[in-house]
Every structure is written in structure tokens, then in C-alpha cells.
Write an enzyme that holds these catalytic residues in place. Structure first.
Site, PDB file in Angstrom:
ATOM      1  N   HIS A  41      10.709  -1.256   4.875  1.00 24.96           N
ATOM      2  CA  HIS A  41       9.448  -1.884   5.292  1.00 24.96           C
ATOM      3  C   HIS A  41       9.149  -3.118   4.449  1.00 24.96           C
ATOM      4  CE1 HIS A  41       6.750  -0.214   2.091  1.00 24.96           C
ATOM      5  NE2 HIS A  41       7.494   0.874   2.187  1.00 24.96           N
TER       6      HIS A  41
ATOM      7  N   ASP B 174       9.173  -0.925  -3.791  1.00 25.17           N
ATOM      8  CA  ASP B 174       8.585  -0.295  -2.607  1.00 25.17           C
ATOM      9  C   ASP B 174       8.006  -1.364  -1.689  1.00 25.17           C
ATOM     10  OD1 ASP B 174       7.547   1.520  -0.781  1.00 25.17           O
ATOM     11  OD2 ASP B 174       5.820   2.028  -2.029  1.00 25.17           O
TER      12      ASP B 174
ATOM     13  N   GLU C 228       3.712  -0.074   7.033  1.00 20.85           N
ATOM     14  CA  GLU C 228       4.173   1.270   6.654  1.00 20.85           C
ATOM     15  C   GLU C 228       3.195   1.952   5.715  1.00 20.85           C
ATOM     16  OE1 GLU C 228       5.931   4.408   4.246  1.00 20.85           O
ATOM     17  OE2 GLU C 228       5.188   2.471   3.532  1.00 20.85           O
ATOM     18  N   GLU C 229       2.648   1.203   4.756  1.00 21.54           N
ATOM     19  CA  GLU C 229       1.795   1.808   3.729  1.00 21.54           C
ATOM     20  C   GLU C 229       0.512   2.404   4.304  1.00 21.54           C
ATOM     21  OE1 GLU C 229       2.818   2.487   0.981  1.00 21.54           O
ATOM     22  OE2 GLU C 229       4.260   1.017   0.268  1.00 21.54           O
TER      23      GLU C 229
ATOM     24  N   ASP D   8      13.517   3.936   1.707  1.00 25.71           N
ATOM     25  CA  ASP D   8      12.153   3.703   1.225  1.00 25.71           C
ATOM     26  C   ASP D   8      11.835   4.585   0.028  1.00 25.71           C
ATOM     27  OD1 ASP D   8       9.558   2.767   1.010  1.00 25.71           O
ATOM     28  OD2 ASP D   8       8.767   4.089   2.573  1.00 25.71           O
TER      29      ASP D   8
ATOM     30  N   HIS E 110       3.363   1.910  -6.321  1.00 27.38           N
ATOM     31  CA  HIS E 110       2.008   1.471  -5.945  1.00 27.38           C
ATOM     32  C   HIS E 110       1.193   0.973  -7.138  1.00 27.38           C
ATOM     33  CE1 HIS E 110       1.921   4.083  -2.000  1.00 27.38           C
ATOM     34  NE2 HIS E 110       2.975   3.266  -2.073  1.00 27.38           N
TER      35      HIS E 110
END
Length: 566
Positions: free
Chosen positions: A288, A300, A334-335, A362, A432
Site C-alpha cells: 500500500h 509501512d 489501507e490504513e 505489508d 505508525h
């Protein structure tokens, strides 16, 4: 004019066990045949490995990612940075000489965190590092000042519900695993609001911390008040827990300026190497492109996106063209729960029978250990043989249960799925957070990941037969309304519709679903002016919900279309 006939061979199962019932009388491939076919890719696998790990493509995926991440930065859904990232990749893929480079429009959530600030006022002044959680509402303009209640679980919160009213709930749940612990991030605000809390602060879902909060998406529940929510560092959560256990009163001031806007236009980014024999059949590799708004989104999921691009580049550089189309998709949104991928699925699911396998990386691109796979036992055995081609770099393991938010839609419908399995020991240190930067990435490890991704995707795309799948119809149409020429294998080929069940095991819904699927095949044939005949034994087969295999072959003597039990 000769017609194709649909023949149900229910009574022939015992005498034809292990034999082909196809029109040409040929025997189906045994597993030994498939092993030999895969072993024939040894030289190609070595060439891919040499180019990716030792050759001129060494470190290319890392270097490409570094330029991208340093130039564009973080790429939150709905942001101008994400728009810039998509434009960047569209141009880069075209310059790389890939085929059918295009953008597929979707709508994605648009949330911005705005100004954020938290301060512990009692028992002392202390600045609390926070990151608002995705979709959180704002505090009032003047902020919220309230006493804190610290809990270690939802059960404790419910036991102490009377104490929580009017307070800020701080969750200090231990990190067990991401899958188990992430529910505090996603549901923490809702559970706190149910007991009358005015805000919630959640210990970051991280296995290690250096005073670094980790953000992520959270969801509200209809009928429950929406309260502001943010993640705090592991250190601050544990400090407040210790204070609370000593009976110390804790007061926190919280101010958040988060805003949610209408959904924004965005795009899934697509590029291909078109297959030379079955171009309508797809092997999909993906990662992604969006990320959170902190760090650079290098881990990520910049790494996963860029090894997927690298897979196509390596194949192109070697002058290879597989039988099936190798398609790369860089997902958007995606998130926020795979919203871009869901819209892609809705757009393309009518062609689900053409999807051979869906692959997503991912979970970082650290040192790879193998491939996680979701599919039936026969497909898994084939994947094990393919992974054996990676023995030169000692990455041959096959694990259970592929993981990928964006490919789950397809796997739920029976399409085989795969995800890269790598060393996750440090993944949640940076996940994140501001720490997700190029510093996390290692070029040598990315080379290995690219080699695995390329070998697996190429071999699957080039094998003569698709991977066995389950729980859906695999039909491939090449007829396009034309009568096929004699001696050419074309047209409708359906494989492995439903798993075999005895009448006592099947449910009424499954029977109805199977019959509806057979009806779709028959209607498909009739629309193309192909006469369909059914026998009573065939009807009995529909009622018993067996697995069927539909094969079509055009012979010089005429056309035959046969449906038989596998």
C-alpha cells in the site's frame, strides 16, 4: 451446426478415479508432473536471485524507496502528500517501461489531526507525548481538564465504571501481540464513552518504546458518544499507572484539533507485465502506498510497495514474459481499513475466476524467512515446491495464513493468497510512529525480499495451470462470441467450484449457492448460443454438492464440454 454438450458424469467417478475425463483423453497432471515443471524453473530462479542480490539491480528497491520517501514524506489518506505520491509513482512506473500503467479512482477517508497537546497538571507538570488516533473527534476549543483513571483492561474498566464517569481513561494494557492488543486502540474510546468518560488515552501498541507514541485508526459506535482519543507513549502510561497504584491523584489537560472532512478522491496505482498465453489471468503482487502522517512511511508500507515494483522490474530486465499477466497494485487507503482495496475488489470481483493468486507485503521488508500462504492443501504443496527454488538464499519456509488487509477480500472468496514473512522482532518498535523512516530499512534485506517476491510471483504466473482454489468458480472466457477453431484449447474452463461434502454435512444455503453457480455456467453457455443438455444424474450431483471440474476442448471431430467430479 455442431453444438457443445454439457455432460454430467456422476456415475463414472469410481471407474475414472485419477483419470482424465477431458475431451482429448489426456491424463491430468500428477503432483510429480507439477514438481518436475517447477524444478525446470531453477535456472530462472537463480538468474532472478543473482540480479536482485548480487547484480546490477542490487539495492535498487532500497534506493528507489529512499528517493521516494525523502521527496514525498508521509502519505495520509486524503492528503496532498498522498496525491503527490500517486503522481510520482505513476510517472516512475511509466519511465520504467512497464505496461498498462494506469490509475483506478476510488474514494478514501480524509481526516486531519490538527494541533495536539497534552499536559499532566497533577501531581506535577509533565508534557505528555500524544498522537491523536485516526477519525478521533476534537476536544472543545478550550480543551479538556479532568482527573485520570488508569486501567489495565476492559474488564477492569467495567468493574470500575462508576469511578470513570467524567474522567479521562488511560489504558495501560500490556503488549501481548499486535493482533490481540490492538483492540484497545480500535475500541478504547467506545468502551470509555460507555462508562461516561470524557476522553481516552491509550498506551501505544508497541513492543518497545523510546517515549514514542504510535498512532492508528480507531472506530466509533453508533449510539455511543464520540469522545477524543489519542495514543500516549509506553513510558507515560506506565508512569501514570504507578502513580495511580500509589493512590496519587492525576489530572491531565488535553487539547486536540482533529477534523474529519468528506471522503476525498484517490487512486489505486496499477502496472503490469502482460501474459503471453493467458493474459486475462492475473497474478497480483501488492503493497500500500498510503501511510500515517508521521515518519516517512518507509517501513509501512514503502518497503512492500517497492519490492512489488521491483518484482516487475526484475522480470522485465531479464527479458521474461510469463504466461499470465503479472499485475502490481499499490493500494490507497489501507490504513483506514483497506478502503481502496475494497473498491478495487468490488470493481474486479466479476472476474474473480481469473485471479490465480493475490500477494501482499505489508509487514516490513526485514530479513525474510519465507512465505505465509492461504489456500487448500494441493496449492500449499505447490507453493512448497516453488519456495524450494529459493534454497540458494536459504529462504524456503511456508507458513500458514497469509496476512494482508488489502487481499483479504479475495482470500475470503477462495482465491489463494500469500504474504511475505520476515523478521518482525523490531517491526512494532517503529510501526505508525515518527520512527518509521528510511533509517529502519536495510538494502541487503530488501534485496532478499525482492528476490523471494519475484521468484514466487513469476513461477506462479508462468506455470501451465493455475493454482488449485476452493469455494468459487474459476471460469476463463476466451470465446468472445466466436466459434473456436478445431484443435485449439480455448473457451470456458472451470475448476474446483466447491469443496466436497456429503449430503449430511452440507447446509441448505450451500446447496442453493451451488445450484445458483451451476445455473450461472449454463446461462453463460446459452448466451453464447451453445446448446446445453443435462442428465438426471447431473441434477442429482447438484443436490449432493460435490466438487466439479468443467473442461472444454475443441477437437477436429467436434466440440465437447464436460462436467465431472474431481
Amino acid at each position: 451446426m455442431k453444438y457443445l454438450s454439457l455432460i454430467f458424469f456422476m456415475s463414472l467417478l469410481p471407474q475414472y478415479a485419477g483419470k482424465s475425463l477431458s475431451g482429448d483423453g489426456s491424463h491430468p497432471k500428477t503432483f510429480e508432473d507439477i514438481k518436475n515443471e517447477i524444478a525446470g524453473y531453477s535456472d530462472i530462479a537463480k538468474a532472478i536471485i543473482d540480479l536482485a542480490v548480487h547484480g546490477k539491480a542490487q539495492n535498487r528497491s532500497y534506493e528507489r524507496l529512499a528517493v521516494f520517501a525523502d521527496t514525498v514524506g508521509p502519505r495520509l489518506s486524503g492528503s496532498k502528500n498522498l496525491d503527490a505520491a500517486i503522481k510520482y509513482m505513476f510517472s516512475a512506473l511509466q519511465k520504467d517501461g512497464l505496461e498498462n500503467v494506469h490509475l483506478e479512482p476510488v474514494k478514501v477517508p480524509h481526516w486531519e489531526r490538527g494541533e495536539e497537546f497534552a499536559m499532566m497538571l497533577e501531581p506535577r507538570n509533565h508534557s505528555v507525548a500524544i498522537l491523536g488516533l485516526g477519525s478521533s473527534v476534537a476536544t472543545p476549543p478550550e480543551g479538556i481538564t479532568a482527573e485520570v483513571i488508569v486501567v489495565a483492561s476492559f474488564d477492569e474498566l467495567h468493574r470500575r465504571a462508576q469511578e470513570a464517569k467524567g474522567k479521562i481513561v488511560v489504558y495501560n494494557q500490556p503488549f501481548v501481540s499486535y493482533g490481540e492488543t490492538v483492540r484497545y486502540r480500535s475500541q478504547g474510546a467506545v468502551e470509555a464513552a460507555k462508562v461516561g468518560a470524557v476522553a481516552s488515552l491509550i498506551r501505544s501498541i508497541a513492543s518497545f518504546s523510546i517515549d514514542s507514541p504510535h498512532t492508528g485508526w480507531q472506530s466509533y459506535q453508533s449510539g455511543i458518544p464520540r469522545i477524543p482519543t489519542a495514543c500516549i507513549s509506553v513510558e507515560d502510561a506506565e508512569m501514570m499507572s504507578r502513580m495511580s497504584l500509589r493512590g496519587t491523584k492525576i489530572v491531565v489537560y488535553l487539547k486536540m484539533g482533529a477534523r474529519t472532512y468528506p471522503d476525498s478522491p484517490s487512486f489505486n496505482t496499477v502496472a503490469e507485465i502482460v501474459g503471453n498465453k493467458y493474459p486475462e489471468q492475473i497474478v497480483l503482487v501488492s503493497g500500500h502506498l498510503d501511510s500515517w502522517d508521521v515518519g516517512q512511511g518507509a517501513m509501512d508500507d514503502g518497503g512492500g510497495a517497492f519490492i512489488s515494483w521491483e518484482a516487475l522490474s526484475l522480470i522485465k530486465d531479464l527479458g521474461l514474459r510469463p504466461k499470465r499477466t503479472l499485475r502490481m497494485v499499490l493500494w490507497t487507503g489501507e490504513e483506514q481499513g483497506g478502503v481502496g482495496a475494497e473498491q478495487y475488489y468490488q470493481l474486479h470481483k466479476e472476474n474473480i475466476s481469473n485471479f490465480d493468486i493475490v500477494m501482499e507485503s505489508d509487514e516490513g521488508t526485514f530479513k525474510p524467512s519465507g512465505l505465509a500462504f492461504t489456500g487448500n492443501a494441493k496449492a500449499r504443496d505447490i507453493i512448497r515446491e516453488i519456495m524450494a527454488l529459493l534454497l540458494p538464499i536459504n529462504i524456503t519456509d511456508v507458513f500458514d495464513n497469509a496476512d494482508g488487509t488489502d487481499i483479504n477480500y479475495w482470500m475470503r472468496d477462495g482465491v489463494p493468497g500469500a504474504s511475505l514473512r520476515d523478521d518482525l522482532s523490531k517491526y512494532f518498535w517503529f510501526h505508525h510512529s515518527q520512527g518509521d523512516t528510511m533509517t529502519v530499512q536495510d538494502p541487503n534485506q530488501m534485496n532478499l525480499c525482492a528476490a523471494v517476491w519475484t521468484v514466487v510471483s513469476y513461477v506462479i504466473a508462468d506455470m501451465e495451470e493455475m493454482l488449485p482454489s476452493s469455494n468459487h468458480i474459476r471460469c476463463f472466457e476466451n470465446l468472445k462470441g466466436e466459434r473456436p477453431e478445431p484443435g485449439v484449447r480455448r473457451g470456458l474452463r472451470c475448476q474446483r467450484m466447491w469443496r466436497s461434502k456429503t449430503p449430511s454435512e452440507q447446509t441448505w444455503e450451500e446447496s442453493v449457492r451451488l445450484k445458483r453457480s451451476i445455473k450461472q455456467i449454463i446461462n453463460f453457455l446459452r448466451l453464447r448460443r451453445i446448446r446445453v443438455k443435462r442428465s438426471n444424474k447431473g441434477q442429482q450431483g447438484l443436490e449432493q454438492n460435490y466438487i466439479f471440474h468443467l473442461s472444454f476442448y475443441t477437437k477436429p471431430q467436434g466440440n465437447n464440454l464436460r462436467l465431472h467430479i474431481l
